[in-house]
Write a protein that holds these residues in place. Structure first.
Motif, mmCIF file in Angstrom:
data_model
loop_
_atom_site.group_PDB
_atom_site.id
_atom_site.type_symbol
_atom_site.label_atom_id
_atom_site.label_comp_id
_atom_site.label_asym_id
_atom_site.label_seq_id
_atom_site.Cartn_x
_atom_site.Cartn_y
_atom_site.Cartn_z
ATOM 1 N N SER A 94 0.863 -1.193 0.000
ATOM 2 C CA SER A 94 0.000 0.000 0.000
ATOM 3 C C SER A 94 0.889 1.229 0.000
ATOM 4 C CB SER A 94 -0.900 0.016 1.254
ATOM 5 O OG SER A 94 -0.117 0.217 2.416
ATOM 6 N N GLY A 95 0.280 2.378 -0.206
ATOM 7 C CA GLY A 95 1.044 3.620 -0.100
ATOM 8 C C GLY A 95 1.585 3.803 1.305
ATOM 9 N N MET A 96 0.760 3.482 2.316
ATOM 10 C CA MET A 96 1.223 3.643 3.691
ATOM 11 C C MET A 96 2.377 2.703 3.999
ATOM 12 S SD MET A 96 -0.376 6.196 4.509
ATOM 13 C CE MET A 96 0.761 6.332 5.884
ATOM 14 N N GLU A 163 4.752 16.321 0.447
ATOM 15 C CA GLU A 163 3.788 15.772 -0.514
ATOM 16 C C GLU A 163 3.364 16.975 -1.337
ATOM 17 O OE1 GLU A 163 0.645 13.610 1.596
ATOM 18 O OE2 GLU A 163 -0.786 14.675 0.350
ATOM 19 N N ASP A 192 6.078 12.563 -1.605
ATOM 20 C CA ASP A 192 4.922 11.748 -1.975
ATOM 21 C C ASP A 192 4.351 12.351 -3.264
ATOM 22 O OD1 ASP A 192 2.329 10.677 -2.216
ATOM 23 O OD2 ASP A 192 2.118 10.398 -0.057
ATOM 24 N N CYS A 194 1.927 11.280 -5.202
ATOM 25 C CA CYS A 194 0.643 10.640 -5.495
ATOM 26 C C CYS A 194 -0.242 11.468 -6.427
ATOM 27 C CB CYS A 194 -0.069 10.404 -4.167
ATOM 28 S SG CYS A 194 -1.702 9.725 -4.328
ATOM 29 N N PHE A 195 -0.329 12.787 -6.170
ATOM 30 C CA PHE A 195 -1.301 13.613 -6.895
ATOM 31 C C PHE A 195 -0.886 13.882 -8.334
ATOM 32 C CE2 PHE A 195 -4.623 15.940 -4.191
ATOM 33 C CZ PHE A 195 -4.806 14.833 -3.388
ATOM 34 N N SER A 214 1.345 6.050 -3.693
ATOM 35 C CA SER A 214 0.195 5.199 -3.432
ATOM 36 C C SER A 214 -0.280 4.753 -4.810
ATOM 37 C CB SER A 214 -0.907 5.978 -2.709
ATOM 38 O OG SER A 214 -2.095 5.198 -2.743
ATOM 39 N N THR A 216 -2.500 2.890 -5.426
ATOM 40 C CA THR A 216 -3.955 2.806 -5.317
ATOM 41 C C THR A 216 -4.651 3.899 -6.126
ATOM 42 O OG1 THR A 216 -3.466 2.170 -3.039
ATOM 43 C CG2 THR A 216 -5.766 2.671 -3.560
ATOM 44 N N LYS A 217 -3.970 5.016 -6.305
ATOM 45 C CA LYS A 217 -4.611 6.192 -6.905
ATOM 46 C C LYS A 217 -4.398 6.158 -8.428
ATOM 47 C CE LYS A 217 -5.383 6.943 -2.600
ATOM 48 N NZ LYS A 217 -4.529 7.744 -1.746
ATOM 49 N N ILE A 226 -5.123 -1.845 -3.984
ATOM 50 C CA ILE A 226 -4.284 -1.084 -3.060
ATOM 51 C C ILE A 226 -2.835 -1.456 -3.381
ATOM 52 C CG2 ILE A 226 -3.705 -0.699 -0.619
ATOM 53 C CD1 ILE A 226 -6.536 0.158 -1.044
ATOM 54 N N ALA A 227 -1.977 -0.457 -3.535
ATOM 55 C CA ALA A 227 -0.579 -0.723 -3.869
ATOM 56 C C ALA A 227 0.267 0.486 -3.492
ATOM 57 C CB ALA A 227 -0.434 -0.997 -5.376
HETATM 58 C C1 LIG Z 1 -3.937 7.512 -0.464
HETATM 59 C C2 LIG Z 1 -2.679 8.199 -0.151
HETATM 60 C C3 LIG Z 1 -1.669 7.573 0.584
HETATM 61 C C4 LIG Z 1 -1.832 6.200 1.165
HETATM 62 O O1 LIG Z 1 -1.949 5.251 0.175
HETATM 63 P P1 LIG Z 1 -2.691 3.827 0.397
HETATM 64 O O2 LIG Z 1 -2.412 3.116 -0.866
HETATM 65 O O3 LIG Z 1 -4.126 4.132 0.653
HETATM 66 O O4 LIG Z 1 -2.037 3.202 1.590
HETATM 67 C C5 LIG Z 1 -0.504 8.262 0.804
HETATM 68 N N1 LIG Z 1 -0.331 9.509 0.329
HETATM 69 C C6 LIG Z 1 -1.273 10.148 -0.381
HETATM 70 C C7 LIG Z 1 -1.028 11.513 -0.878
HETATM 71 C C8 LIG Z 1 -2.489 9.523 -0.640
HETATM 72 O O5 LIG Z 1 -3.439 10.170 -1.333
#
Ligand SMILES: *Cc1c(COP(=O)(O)O)cnc(C)c1O
Length: 411
Positions: A94-96, A163, A192, A194-195, A214, A216-217, A226-227
């Motif tokens: 997961s991202g976490m 982030e 991070d 992610c966005f 993450s 997952t996004k 979830i990854a």
């Molecule tokens: C969702 C998210 C995470 C955590 O990711 P998971 O895959 O849900 O564990 C971490 N950082 C950001 C910015 C996220 O949006």
């Protein structure tokens, strides 16, 4: 770690990122499959006992056991590293767990971390509460005030964590400035991503050392699995993160890795299309009398617009937040009621806190992702009861506008 030195796929040098997104991986199996194979196996058969011994002792390169080596997972890692522009990548469940692996790999009792106060809520909890149990102290500072980061550095600071853009306010940090502060202090910078994903922003080009995902996004991009992953240099991945993953076991399942691997093939066109749609929607939201304020890095009104446009390509990501106007003096109950009304008036948007999906999602951060904060903490973070976060998918913009306009009309 010899088992990470599996042969590379034969590809011409100097390929563009879009080509790498559909082709980087591992050599095909004996069957010559064109689409990457899903190796849904927990372990790998060894030809004989002596070879098994050599492989377990890292004297020979081969796959052994899917907690730490799996071909499908490795294909995803190589592809994501190619897109981020890092030497290597390590996938996590997961991202976490990517952030957990980062901390377990880099930090020990007595170390200090400087972290943006605007990062994902679970990241704040992981650094502020869980790592604190093991003697790692974290200072939380303003996402955008570089001076606060500099002032927070101590002799034992090992890691800076940011982030950009953040959720839900889309605050942008100056990655190059933070990398400079980190490196001057002998620390590393983790971002991070992610966005934006590597399709819109590659933090390594601005000096970041560890890129967190993450999966997952947007990497999956269709809300299925979830990854997570850390992209970084080959030495730190092989010598620091792989041993922790092997012992601690936050491994990504091959199936989830395969879904993300295939998601990466369409990442750049999805991010371009979704961020262009988000910009159209954000500009429209700015013209709506029912909307008090819009948060989107692609808008000229965004406080870090120039920095965002210098650091990213595309239109500013695909997450748009906005505050629904409420009558002055009516307090937080009225603000929440109006925001709920707008959310509940939608017929197309999915009401869910997830983001990064092709389906547009809508959520009320103050009562969901940030619901565990006190009202005071939320006000300090700027997450008001009237705020709505929308993650633009591939829906027609006109349908999402009609969805929101229905709610605005009823206020
Ligand atoms: C969702 C998210 C995470 C955590 O990711 P998971 O895959 O849900 O564990 C971490 N950082 C950001 C910015 C996220 O949006």
């Amino acid at each position: 770690m010899a088992e990470r030195k599996i042969p590379r796929k034969a590809l011409p040098a100097g390929l563009g990122r879009d080509t790498l997104a559909v082709r980087e991986g591992l050599p095909a199996s004996a069957w010559g499959e064109n689409s990457e194979a899903l190796f849904l196996t927990s372990s790998f058969v060894q030809p004989d006992a002596a070879t098994a011994a050599a492989r377990f002792a890292n004297e020979e390169e081969a796959f052994i056991y899917s907690r730490f080596t799996n071909p499908t997972v490795m294909m995803m890692e190589r592809r994501l590293a190619a897109l981020e522009g890092t030497e290597a990548c390590i996938a996590t469940s997961s991202g976490m767990s990517a952030i957990l692996l980062l901390g377990m790999g880099l930090l020990k009792a007595g170390d200090h971390v400087v972290c943006s106060q605007s990062v994902f809520g679970s990241t704040v909890a992981l650094f502020g509460r869980e790592f604190a149990k093991f003697g790692v102290e974290t200072s939380f500072v303003s996402q955008t005030e570089v001076g606060e980061w500099r002032a927070a550095i101590r002799p034992n600071t090992k890691l800076l964590f940011a982030e950009s853009p953040t959720n839900p306010l889309t605050e942008v940090c100056d990655i190059r400035a933070l990398a400079g502060i980190a490196h001057a202090a002998g620390a590393g910078l983790a971002v991070d991503n992610c966005f934006c994903t590597p399709a819109l922003q590659r933090p390594v080009e601005y000096g970041a050392d560890y890129i967190i995902h993450s999966g997952t996004k947007y990497l999956d991009g269709q809300g299925r699995v979830i990854a997570g992953a850390i992209c970084a240099g080959e030495n730190v991945v092989n010598d620091t993160f792989v041993p922790v993953l092997r012992s601690a076991g936050m491994a990504l399942s091959p199936f989830n890795a395969w879904v993300v691997l295939k998601g990466l093939e369409t990442l750049s066109i999805r991010m371009e299309a979704q961020s262009a749609r988000a910009l159209t929607l954000a500009r429209w939201l700015e013209t709506q009398p029912a909307v008090e304020r819009v948060f989107f890095p692609g808008l000229e009104s965004h406080p870090q617009h120039a920095l965002a446009m210098a650091q990213q390509s595309g239109c500013g990501g695909a997450v748009v937040s906005f505050i629904v106007r409420a009558p002055r003096g009516d307090g937080i109950a009225a603000a929440r009621k109006n925001a709920f009304h707008v959310i509940d008036s939608t017929r197309v948007c999915s009401i869910t806190a997830n983001l990064g999906d092709t389906k547009t999602t809508i959520t009320h951060p103050a009562s969901t992702s940030h619901g565990r904060l006190t009202e005071g903490q939320r006000m300090a973070a700027g997450i008001t009861q009237g705020m709505i976060r929308l993650a633009m998918g591939l829906d027609d913009v006109a349908d999402i506008q009609a969805d929101l306009a229905r709610g605005f009309a009823g206020l």
